[in-house]
Design a protein around this motif. Structure first.
Motif, mmCIF file in Angstrom:
data_model
loop_
_atom_site.group_PDB
_atom_site.id
_atom_site.type_symbol
_atom_site.label_atom_id
_atom_site.label_comp_id
_atom_site.label_asym_id
_atom_site.label_seq_id
_atom_site.Cartn_x
_atom_site.Cartn_y
_atom_site.Cartn_z
ATOM 1 N N ALA A 1 2.156 1.676 -1.725
ATOM 2 C CA ALA A 1 1.475 0.706 -0.856
ATOM 3 C C ALA A 1 0.685 1.421 0.235
ATOM 4 N N ARG A 2 1.232 2.493 0.785
ATOM 5 C CA ARG A 2 0.555 3.250 1.847
ATOM 6 C C ARG A 2 -0.757 3.845 1.344
ATOM 7 N N VAL A 3 -0.732 4.455 0.160
ATOM 8 C CA VAL A 3 -1.931 5.061 -0.414
ATOM 9 C C VAL A 3 -2.953 3.987 -0.761
ATOM 10 N N HIS A 4 -2.501 2.900 -1.378
ATOM 11 C CA HIS A 4 -3.421 1.822 -1.748
ATOM 12 C C HIS A 4 -4.090 1.227 -0.519
ATOM 13 N N ASP A 5 -3.316 0.970 0.531
ATOM 14 C CA ASP A 5 -3.879 0.416 1.763
ATOM 15 C C ASP A 5 -4.909 1.361 2.376
ATOM 16 N N GLY B 1 -4.377 -0.019 -12.918
ATOM 17 C CA GLY B 1 -5.704 -0.585 -12.741
ATOM 18 C C GLY B 1 -6.068 -0.960 -11.321
ATOM 19 N N GLN B 2 -5.324 -0.465 -10.336
ATOM 20 C CA GLN B 2 -5.599 -0.815 -8.951
ATOM 21 C C GLN B 2 -6.557 0.149 -8.269
ATOM 22 N N GLY C 1 -8.392 1.450 -15.322
ATOM 23 C CA GLY C 1 -7.598 2.423 -14.605
ATOM 24 C C GLY C 1 -7.608 3.779 -15.307
ATOM 25 N N ALA C 2 -8.347 3.886 -16.383
ATOM 26 C CA ALA C 2 -8.446 5.151 -17.100
ATOM 27 C C ALA C 2 -9.371 6.091 -16.345
#
Length: 90
Positions: free
Chosen positions: A8-12, A49-50, A83-84
């Motif tokens: 979550a930290r990296v995605h945010d 795929g995020q 996401g590839a």
């Protein structure tokens, strides 16, 4: 720190950045995480795929969060792909 919190930290951080960046820069965006933790999170986010991981012409891996695109009439899709790993010619 729990794996889900790391992800979550990296995605945010990538969403707040709003553009792609070299994978190494993500460690600068998340100074509280080790390179291994960042890589683990990017791997998971890419496979789900995020985020999109690309290889540019200089052989630098770049990563960026997918952005939602509104096509009207309630139709929203995610920019990017499966996401590839995608090769980028720029």
């Amino acid at each position: 720190m729990a794996v889900s919190a790391i992800i979550a930290r990296v995605h945010d951080a990538l969403e707040q950045l709003g553009t792609d960046c070299p994978m190494e820069e993500v460690t600068v965006l998340c100074p509280d995480l080790t390179w291994n933790q960042v890589f683990l999170a990017i791997d998971y986010l890419s496979r789900s795929g995020q985020v999109c991981v690309t290889l540019d012409a200089g052989y630098t891996y770049r990563v960026g969060a997918h952005r939602a695109i509104n096509h009207g009439a309630g139709s929203i899709t995610s920019q990017g792909g499966s996401g590839a790993l995608h090769e980028r010619n720029s």
